[in-house]
Design an enzyme around this catalytic site. Sequence first.
Site, mmCIF file in Angstrom:
data_model
loop_
_atom_site.group_PDB
_atom_site.id
_atom_site.type_symbol
_atom_site.label_atom_id
_atom_site.label_comp_id
_atom_site.label_asym_id
_atom_site.label_seq_id
_atom_site.Cartn_x
_atom_site.Cartn_y
_atom_site.Cartn_z
ATOM 1 N N LYS A 253 0.833 -1.194 0.000
ATOM 2 C CA LYS A 253 0.000 0.000 0.000
ATOM 3 C C LYS A 253 0.870 1.247 0.000
ATOM 4 O O LYS A 253 2.014 1.225 0.461
ATOM 5 C CB LYS A 253 -0.877 0.042 1.265
ATOM 6 C CG LYS A 253 -1.921 -1.028 1.392
ATOM 7 C CD LYS A 253 -2.674 -0.859 2.704
ATOM 8 C CE LYS A 253 -3.706 -1.951 2.919
ATOM 9 N NZ LYS A 253 -4.852 -1.826 2.011
ATOM 10 N N ARG A 327 -10.335 -11.277 2.552
ATOM 11 C CA ARG A 327 -11.274 -12.312 2.091
ATOM 12 C C ARG A 327 -10.664 -13.707 2.210
ATOM 13 O O ARG A 327 -11.389 -14.694 2.313
ATOM 14 C CB ARG A 327 -11.701 -12.005 0.654
ATOM 15 C CG ARG A 327 -10.601 -12.053 -0.365
ATOM 16 C CD ARG A 327 -10.946 -11.251 -1.610
ATOM 17 N NE ARG A 327 -10.929 -9.824 -1.334
ATOM 18 C CZ ARG A 327 -11.207 -8.876 -2.239
ATOM 19 N NH1 ARG A 327 -11.551 -9.222 -3.460
ATOM 20 N NH2 ARG A 327 -11.149 -7.608 -1.928
#
Length: 476
Positions: A253, A327
Amino acid sequence: MITYQFIHSLTETQPESHLIARASCPLLPDTPLINEMRQQDKTADTCFGCAPFARITLLPEAFWHDPLTESLLNALRPLLAAPVSTRVVIDVTDINDTVLMQLLRFLFNQAHRLSDLQLKKADHASVRVCHIDALCLPAQQKRLETLFRQQQAIANGMLAARRLADIPSDRCTPQFVVTEAQRLCSAFPALRCEVLDEKQIIEQRLGLLYAVGKGATCPPRLLAIHYDGIAEGPVRCYVGKGITFDTGGLWLKEGAGMYTMKYDMCGAANVLGLLLTVAQLHLPVRIMGVLALAENAIGPDAMQPGSVARACNGLTVEINNTDAEGRLVLADAIAWASQRHPQARYLIDMATLTGAVVKALGYELNGLMTQDEPLRQALNVAGKQCGDEVWSLPLDARLKKQTESTIADLCNTPGNNAAISASAAWLLHHFCPPTIPWAHLDISGTALWRENGKSVASGRPIPLLVEHLLEDIRQA
């Protein structure tokens, strides 16, 4: 903990309290000051000439009946950011039930400040709200007692979740969360904790959870919290994403996007808070809450884009983006929970999963994705009743191409970068058997409270989940 009591007259209040009321409240004293404040068509507030009160705040009638925009809370928030008294007197003689729930949770949540973490030199002379006097009519008290008790328990669960989530990630590791959860749960005999360490995670073949956590020096954990409020009956399951810090892994990120990533474990923290609330209320149910805990770090053993991992239900997932790790841990935890309780009444997972849901719904609404219509409807109704609302996004076979992989059963992100939130839910639905009603809550927008450019944990959607659970118990 903030205490409360019911009063039927302002003569029962302690001196130097902060009186907060609607302008038309019939129990207000007939004084020149009150009469002048009542003439205002907006918020009227004073700290001068209002003895025996330290402060008087009269708010427009509409604020007390507006559950949609939280106008009452928005008016009170700056006033209570620096309170003038340890006691507040709240007029609850004529207030919408949903607004009252929001108000009570807001007031009880004043018990936590970031300064409580003792990481910053605190102003010990600052005033804090410690007690609530609820001004009501005698005929109202019995009904209000139940509502106050429930909302205080909900707020206590929110406080536990908020305190945990606000702790910096160098301290709040997967094992720290486990230890803190064990400490908090030990106060309730009906709660028991079951922990899988990294070796047991491998042994039980939770390959997706292990793939995410294996790059960190702080190994992953799976924590199951069991609540047995009754001896027999269906188990309700809740699963929370617990990424204690998310660098994005090798899909790194940028700095601005990484700054708040200690909050990527809010889903897991909220599952813990939910179980603590349920235990405090002594609800007659059986529940299992599963916290999937890992740090998504960069290191020699970090998962790589293009690698394939196998979940505990046997499905393989191509990891084409290491920053879509939430997820992965959720998928394994959902599959593990459904294997433990194949006859579960329902399974609800929650996660700060996608920034895309914030672009779609903003910061006020929880994103809801499910194929079970009764569960969708029940969550919608519960959200409206308690003021912690959901909004449904699509989830059907039209999303199938978004998770197709040429090398594995599934891939963790769509190659076209479209429908990110719904695609994540479509991936997750493969890990809960169709025999168990399942819903996914994307709480990326709601898990944090944002003000003046700063973010802190909010404790949402614990109010939604408790309201849904209470109604489900009534209908069972």
